[in-house]
Write an enzyme that holds these catalytic residues in place. Sequence first.
Site, PDB file in Angstrom:
ATOM      1  N   GLY A  45       0.775  -1.240   0.000  1.00 11.61           N
ATOM      2  CA  GLY A  45       0.000   0.000   0.000  1.00 11.61           C
ATOM      3  C   GLY A  45       0.800   1.280   0.000  1.00 11.61           C
ATOM      4  N   GLU A  83       4.308  -6.592   1.725  1.00 13.33           N
ATOM      5  CA  GLU A  83       3.804  -6.983   0.397  1.00 13.33           C
ATOM      6  C   GLU A  83       3.678  -5.825  -0.586  1.00 13.33           C
ATOM      7  OE1 GLU A  83       0.661 -10.372   2.017  1.00 13.33           O
ATOM      8  OE2 GLU A  83      -0.077  -8.464   1.283  1.00 13.33           O
ATOM      9  N   PRO A  84       4.745  -5.193  -0.967  1.00 14.54           N
ATOM     10  CA  PRO A  84       4.614  -4.068  -1.896  1.00 14.54           C
ATOM     11  C   PRO A  84       4.317  -4.522  -3.320  1.00 14.54           C
ATOM     12  CG  PRO A  84       6.923  -4.555  -1.524  1.00 14.54           C
ATOM     13  CD  PRO A  84       6.151  -5.485  -0.639  1.00 14.54           C
ATOM     14  N   ARG A 122       2.814  -1.757  -6.053  1.00 12.86           N
ATOM     15  CA  ARG A 122       3.037  -0.498  -6.771  1.00 12.86           C
ATOM     16  C   ARG A 122       4.442   0.046  -6.548  1.00 12.86           C
ATOM     17  NH1 ARG A 122      -1.333   2.716  -7.874  1.00 12.86           N
ATOM     18  NH2 ARG A 122      -2.460   1.718  -6.173  1.00 12.86           N
ATOM     19  N   ARG A 130      -6.859   3.590 -15.257  1.00  4.39           N
ATOM     20  CA  ARG A 130      -6.764   4.157 -13.907  1.00  4.39           C
ATOM     21  C   ARG A 130      -7.333   5.578 -13.777  1.00  4.39           C
ATOM     22  NH1 ARG A 130      -2.867   4.973 -11.309  1.00  4.39           N
ATOM     23  NH2 ARG A 130      -3.685   4.220  -9.330  1.00  4.39           N
ATOM     24  N   TYR A 132     -10.143   5.511 -10.934  1.00  4.00           N
ATOM     25  CA  TYR A 132      -9.736   6.086  -9.635  1.00  4.00           C
ATOM     26  C   TYR A 132      -9.502   7.595  -9.703  1.00  4.00           C
ATOM     27  CZ  TYR A 132      -8.372   1.163  -9.477  1.00  4.00           C
ATOM     28  OH  TYR A 132      -8.357  -0.195  -9.596  1.00  4.00           O
ATOM     29  N   CYS A 179     -13.805   5.429 -27.560  1.00  3.49           N
ATOM     30  CA  CYS A 179     -15.046   6.171 -27.778  1.00  3.49           C
ATOM     31  C   CYS A 179     -15.794   6.428 -26.480  1.00  3.49           C
ATOM     32  CB  CYS A 179     -15.931   5.405 -28.756  1.00  3.49           C
ATOM     33  SG  CYS A 179     -15.114   5.210 -30.325  1.00  3.49           S
ATOM     34  N   TYR A 189      -0.397  -1.693 -12.260  1.00  2.00           N
ATOM     35  CA  TYR A 189      -1.855  -1.715 -12.407  1.00  2.00           C
ATOM     36  C   TYR A 189      -2.384  -1.155 -13.730  1.00  2.00           C
ATOM     37  CZ  TYR A 189      -1.645  -2.847  -7.439  1.00  2.00           C
ATOM     38  OH  TYR A 189      -1.364  -3.434  -6.235  1.00  2.00           O
TER      39      TYR A 189
HETATM   40  N1  LLP Z   1      -1.347  -7.079  -0.503  1.00  2.00           N
HETATM   41  C1  LLP Z   1      -2.667  -7.223  -0.720  1.00  2.00           C
HETATM   42  C2  LLP Z   1      -3.411  -8.226   0.039  1.00  2.00           C
HETATM   43  C3  LLP Z   1      -3.310  -6.421  -1.684  1.00  2.00           C
HETATM   44  O1  LLP Z   1      -4.606  -6.572  -1.895  1.00  2.00           O
HETATM   45  C4  LLP Z   1      -2.554  -5.462  -2.419  1.00  2.00           C
HETATM   46  C5  LLP Z   1      -3.196  -4.627  -3.426  1.00  2.00           C
HETATM   47  C6  LLP Z   1      -1.185  -5.369  -2.154  1.00  2.00           C
HETATM   48  C7  LLP Z   1      -0.601  -6.193  -1.186  1.00  2.00           C
HETATM   49  C8  LLP Z   1      -0.276  -4.424  -2.892  1.00  2.00           C
HETATM   50  O2  LLP Z   1      -0.621  -3.089  -2.698  1.00  2.00           O
HETATM   51  P1  LLP Z   1       0.300  -1.936  -3.333  1.00  2.00           P
HETATM   52  O3  LLP Z   1       1.630  -2.008  -2.631  1.00  2.00           O
HETATM   53  O4  LLP Z   1       0.422  -2.214  -4.786  1.00  2.00           O
HETATM   54  O5  LLP Z   1      -0.438  -0.670  -3.070  1.00  2.00           O
HETATM   55  N2  LLP Z   1      -5.899  -1.336  -9.107  1.00  2.00           N
HETATM   56  C9  LLP Z   1      -5.581  -0.354  -8.104  1.00  2.00           C
HETATM   57  C10 LLP Z   1      -4.767  -0.959  -6.976  1.00  2.00           C
HETATM   58  C11 LLP Z   1      -5.460  -2.098  -6.270  1.00  2.00           C
HETATM   59  C12 LLP Z   1      -4.609  -2.700  -5.183  1.00  2.00           C
HETATM   60  C13 LLP Z   1      -5.201  -3.973  -4.688  1.00  2.00           C
HETATM   61  N3  LLP Z   1      -4.467  -4.629  -3.666  1.00  2.00           N
HETATM   62  C14 LLP Z   1      -4.847   0.797  -8.771  1.00  2.00           C
HETATM   63  O6  LLP Z   1      -4.707   0.813  -9.987  1.00  2.00           O
HETATM   64  O7  LLP Z   1      -4.435   1.731  -8.099  1.00  2.00           O
END
Ligand code: LLP
Length: 440
Positions: free
Chosen positions: A250, A289-290, A292, A329, A333, A360, A389
Amino acid sequence: MPSRPSLFPLSAQDMEGRLTLGSCDAVELAQRFGTPLYVLDEETIRGNARQFRREFAERYPDTSIIYACKAFIHPWVARVLAEEGLGMDAVSAGELFILRQAGFPADKVYLHGNCKTYEDISFALDMGVGRVVVDNLDELELLERMVEGKGKKMRILLRLNPGIDPHTHKFLTTGGVDSKFGFPKPKAEEALREAMKAKNLELTGLHFHLGSSIFEVEPYIQAIESVLGFAHRMRKAYGFILQELDIGGGFAQPYTLDSPSPPLSYYAEAITAHLKQGIEDPSPLLVVEPGRSIISRAGVALYRVGGRKETASGRRYILVDGGMGDNIRPLVYGSRYEAVVAGKLREEATEKVSIGGKFCEGGDIIANDIFLPEVELGDVIAMPGCGAYCLPLQSNYNASLRPAIAVVKNGEAHLIREREKYEDLVRHDICGSLEDIPGQ
Ligand code: LLP
């Protein structure tokens, strides 16, 4: 790239006004592979993976970094991250399949998901994944039954929903009280009791994931305190020992110059400091768990300008050959992006324009009110921050072809995915031509 240091990949350079990525000229990449083109910079992916390991392990040595495949997975990415010593968070048999194809070590894979199917679980068990992160009681029962007779206990974590608002976009919030993910607080104790009772499962730890694009550290701290408090109570009540604490991902990444994200050290410092204060012996493994923050900055989307226009109200558009089909995106979002003209980095950005895609829909605008130099037909637009993403959320809307992906490093570029062909658009259709239509 002095004016846009944090948005483009680590290897990006301004070579006399031309953008280079991994020492490859962006305009030439667009020419060679066609547009839209997604370019991934290997150096950035490896650099980010190393930085994660360093920032956390320096402060809390017993840390494991697992990459959230959903941000973008491909056998090449799996191989690179395996080399960097990361594990994987996968959420479907499909993601597991890609990891298996890549030869990724199965014991370093965590299976997530809030509605794991029979197929997801059997794929995971056959492959021998290291952990399953259980989301609900139905899943716990199903897993217990499916592991029966396998001769080995399956290690599990319970996903808890700490009910904390991480102050991000509503759709990117997963740890709030109303979220569909994890065990709600009032159910957590029952879940833990059931998990500890399960003969075929070994409960090793607890997990939470608050959401994505989180700019603050306080929500993590609150969640850590809440989950450690729960673990403490469960230790006293049932002798539960927390061997692993998985805090999800996150961490925010910058997409525009006016919204810088905190450095990783800021998150790592606060998280590990609070963890150290609250843990009991034996200290648990910390899992992070990164998604992004490993891959977002590594990706640049290249588009070709196919038109320009000024509306009756004076709004100016640059029209490009991609858009919501390859990057949904902004539409989903409200995500904001910046862009440059790849061959004109040193020309003054005097024009306020929006970048419209070729799809379109009125909402197919991938950048709003950004400043670019005078744009000509055929110019290549480079959009940073497109590594996470964008690719996994792509579609064939308007029967468009999903773009190619090129990896760049040290002046060399190679495709890891070809651009789709028209044939791909009907590949899974049962009726290939009018004569084939049943009943004709
Ligand atoms: N762990 C779990 C259980 C998750 O559900 C997620 C993301 C992550 C780790 C990784 O999160 P990150 O570090 O990437 O923020 N489609 C959306 C993002 C959805 C994220 C879903 N879960 C976007 O385009 O921003």
